[in-house]
Design a protein around this motif. Structure first.
Motif, PDB file in Angstrom:
ATOM      1  N   PRO A   8      60.564 -24.349  29.576  1.00 32.32           N
ATOM      2  CA  PRO A   8      62.211 -24.335  29.867  1.00 32.32           C
ATOM      3  C   PRO A   8      62.874 -24.630  28.385  1.00 32.32           C
ATOM      4  CG  PRO A   8      60.983 -25.808  31.219  1.00 32.32           C
ATOM      5  CD  PRO A   8      60.150 -25.201  30.427  1.00 32.32           C
ATOM      6  N   THR A   9      64.019 -23.857  28.195  1.00 32.68           N
ATOM      7  CA  THR A   9      64.684 -24.111  26.906  1.00 32.68           C
ATOM      8  C   THR A   9      66.364 -24.772  27.456  1.00 32.68           C
ATOM      9  OG1 THR A   9      65.630 -21.762  27.217  1.00 32.68           O
ATOM     10  CG2 THR A   9      63.619 -22.098  25.919  1.00 32.68           C
ATOM     11  N   ALA A  10      66.483 -24.949  28.678  1.00 25.64           N
ATOM     12  CA  ALA A  10      67.772 -25.552  29.089  1.00 25.64           C
ATOM     13  C   ALA A  10      67.576 -26.373  30.277  1.00 25.64           C
ATOM     14  CB  ALA A  10      68.657 -24.230  29.430  1.00 25.64           C
ATOM     15  N   SER A  11      68.337 -26.997  30.931  1.00 26.78           N
ATOM     16  CA  SER A  11      68.171 -27.914  31.936  1.00 26.78           C
ATOM     17  C   SER A  11      69.707 -27.810  32.773  1.00 26.78           C
ATOM     18  CB  SER A  11      67.949 -29.452  31.519  1.00 26.78           C
ATOM     19  OG  SER A  11      66.912 -29.407  30.722  1.00 26.78           O
ATOM     20  N   ARG A  12      69.659 -26.509  33.451  1.00 25.95           N
ATOM     21  CA  ARG A  12      70.867 -26.507  34.245  1.00 25.95           C
ATOM     22  C   ARG A  12      70.667 -27.350  35.655  1.00 25.95           C
ATOM     23  NH1 ARG A  12      74.053 -21.325  33.687  1.00 25.95           N
ATOM     24  NH2 ARG A  12      73.593 -20.438  31.682  1.00 25.95           N
ATOM     25  N   ALA A  13      71.617 -27.886  36.316  1.00 26.11           N
ATOM     26  CA  ALA A  13      71.492 -28.531  37.463  1.00 26.11           C
ATOM     27  C   ALA A  13      71.163 -27.451  38.503  1.00 26.11           C
ATOM     28  CB  ALA A  13      72.729 -28.995  38.000  1.00 26.11           C
ATOM     29  N   ILE A  14      70.291 -27.470  39.621  1.00 26.67           N
ATOM     30  CA  ILE A  14      70.214 -26.784  40.445  1.00 26.67           C
ATOM     31  C   ILE A  14      70.777 -27.249  42.066  1.00 26.67           C
ATOM     32  CG2 ILE A  14      68.145 -25.567  42.107  1.00 26.67           C
ATOM     33  CD1 ILE A  14      66.431 -25.871  39.485  1.00 26.67           C
ATOM     34  N   GLY A  15      71.228 -26.204  42.852  1.00 30.07           N
ATOM     35  CA  GLY A  15      71.819 -26.771  44.184  1.00 30.07           C
ATOM     36  C   GLY A  15      71.067 -25.910  45.030  1.00 30.07           C
ATOM     37  N   LEU A  16      70.609 -26.771  46.408  1.00 29.11           N
ATOM     38  CA  LEU A  16      69.817 -25.939  47.271  1.00 29.11           C
ATOM     39  C   LEU A  16      70.406 -25.979  48.785  1.00 29.11           C
ATOM     40  CD1 LEU A  16      66.928 -24.643  47.590  1.00 29.11           C
ATOM     41  CD2 LEU A  16      66.130 -26.954  47.737  1.00 29.11           C
ATOM     42  N   ILE A  17      70.594 -24.818  49.349  1.00 33.29           N
ATOM     43  CA  ILE A  17      70.878 -24.733  50.463  1.00 33.29           C
ATOM     44  C   ILE A  17      69.981 -23.893  51.443  1.00 33.29           C
ATOM     45  CG2 ILE A  17      72.587 -23.693  52.461  1.00 33.29           C
ATOM     46  CD1 ILE A  17      74.919 -24.160  49.899  1.00 33.29           C
ATOM     47  N   ALA A 147      64.499 -21.356  39.051  1.00 31.39           N
ATOM     48  CA  ALA A 147      63.860 -22.522  38.002  1.00 31.39           C
ATOM     49  C   ALA A 147      63.989 -21.557  36.656  1.00 31.39           C
ATOM     50  CB  ALA A 147      62.208 -22.763  38.310  1.00 31.39           C
ATOM     51  N   TRP A 148      63.804 -20.424  36.689  1.00 30.11           N
ATOM     52  CA  TRP A 148      63.767 -19.511  35.297  1.00 30.11           C
ATOM     53  C   TRP A 148      65.103 -19.515  35.001  1.00 30.11           C
ATOM     54  CZ3 TRP A 148      65.302 -14.680  33.556  1.00 30.11           C
ATOM     55  CH2 TRP A 148      64.695 -14.284  32.452  1.00 30.11           C
ATOM     56  N   LEU A 149      66.045 -19.219  35.487  1.00 29.03           N
ATOM     57  CA  LEU A 149      67.548 -19.239  35.329  1.00 29.03           C
ATOM     58  C   LEU A 149      67.855 -20.446  34.622  1.00 29.03           C
ATOM     59  CD1 LEU A 149      68.788 -16.849  38.311  1.00 29.03           C
ATOM     60  CD2 LEU A 149      68.435 -16.130  35.559  1.00 29.03           C
ATOM     61  N   ALA A 150      67.454 -21.565  35.741  1.00 31.14           N
ATOM     62  CA  ALA A 150      67.977 -22.867  35.331  1.00 31.14           C
ATOM     63  C   ALA A 150      67.419 -23.128  33.899  1.00 31.14           C
ATOM     64  CB  ALA A 150      67.753 -23.726  36.244  1.00 31.14           C
ATOM     65  N   SER A 151      66.371 -22.704  33.631  1.00 36.76           N
ATOM     66  CA  SER A 151      65.554 -23.199  32.239  1.00 36.76           C
ATOM     67  C   SER A 151      66.192 -22.265  31.152  1.00 36.76           C
ATOM     68  CB  SER A 151      64.148 -22.990  32.491  1.00 36.76           C
ATOM     69  OG  SER A 151      63.535 -23.559  33.368  1.00 36.76           O
ATOM     70  N   GLY A 152      67.361 -21.523  31.333  1.00 36.93           N
ATOM     71  CA  GLY A 152      67.562 -20.659  30.227  1.00 36.93           C
ATOM     72  C   GLY A 152      67.556 -19.208  30.326  1.00 36.93           C
TER      73      GLY A 152
END
Length: 271
Positions: A8-17, A147-152
């Protein structure tokens, strides 16, 4: 071949529905993949109690919840009765937020909210995952993409951009608005029996003194809050989720009016 498990190169929050419920291990397995591939990204469980296969309700949960996340969050929605079919896997970018979902209408309500929108078809990303179940893309495809998008990661590196207006829309996601009347659909019935309509808060203008006629046998007084209604009296108000609600003070509008998710309601008022 692209690796969705890169550092990972970033740490975006993830929401799950999801519509997985909590009686089975499905939610835990999805979250295990997210934590393994994006260990620095917090995961927020928005709801796993979407009615099975109820895309309209899932769409409402997504649209109502997105504004409460950080501006760069990634929201994953898995209500996917077409899993394993040729339905597309897509990501919608609105401003800086990403929304990952099957292209079956889940993103429909978001499209009405404007912003800087772009969409990508990530169906081919399935080829970058080593092992995929035909019946659990939520765990094996959607979670690694998220996960890939949230990691940058960037969606353009996973699939081609597609026209936003090519995304699937559900018939019940947009109300029919006319002078002095509207045909709306029930998006959700909450724990209290309040019926959330696909009418955005503010779409009827000032509510003061407005009385709504319905074919359900009773008039609705437009009010600001539940306590403005006498106990047991129905009314129409702008709810906390950004949409109009039919409510009964200390009662159940769904029970009193016989309403369920997807039902249509014709409203009339003096224009």
């Amino acid at each position: 071949m692209l690796s969705l498990g890169k550092k990972p190169t970033a740490s975006r929050a993830i929401g799950l529905i999801t519509d997985f419920g909590l009686a089975d291990p499905y939610v835990g397995q999805v979250k295990a993949v997210l934590s393994r591939l994006a260990p620095g990204c917090p995961v927020v469980d928005i709801c796993h109690g979407v009615q099975p296969f109820n895309i309209l309700q899932g769409s409402f949960f997504l649209a109502a919840s997105a504004p409460h996340f950080s501006r760069d969050a990634v929201l994953l929605s898995v209500v996917d009765p077409g899993v394993g079919s040729d339905r597309r896997i897509v990501v919608l970018r609105r401003d800086e937020q990403y929304f990952v979902a099957p292209d079956n209408g889940l993103l429909g309500l978001l499209l009405d909210e404007g912003g800087d929108l772009a969409a990508h078809d990530l169906s081919s990303a399935e080829e970058a995952v080593s092992k995929v179940s035909n019946t659990f893309h939520g765990r094996d495809v959607f979670a690694p993409i998220t996960a890939w998008l949230a990691s940058g990661g960037r969606p353009e590196n996973l699939g081609p951009e597609i026209p936003v207006d090519s995304l699937v829309r559900l018939a019940g996601s947009r109300p029919e608005m006319h002078t002095g009347r509207a045909r709306a659909h029930v998006l959700h019935v909450d724990h209290f029996g309040n019926c959330v309509l696909n009418l955005r808060a503010g779409c009827l203008g000032p509510l003061s003194g407005l009385t709504i006629r319905t074919p359900l046998g009773r008039e609705l007084q437009a009010v600001d809050t539940y306590s403005d209604l006498p106990e047991g009296t129905p009314g129409l108000l702008e709810g906390s989720q950004g949409f109009m609600e039919i409510a009964v003070n200390r009662g159940s509008a769904a029970r009193d009016f016989g309403l369920a998710i997807g039902d249509s309601v014709q409203l009339e008022w003096e224009a």
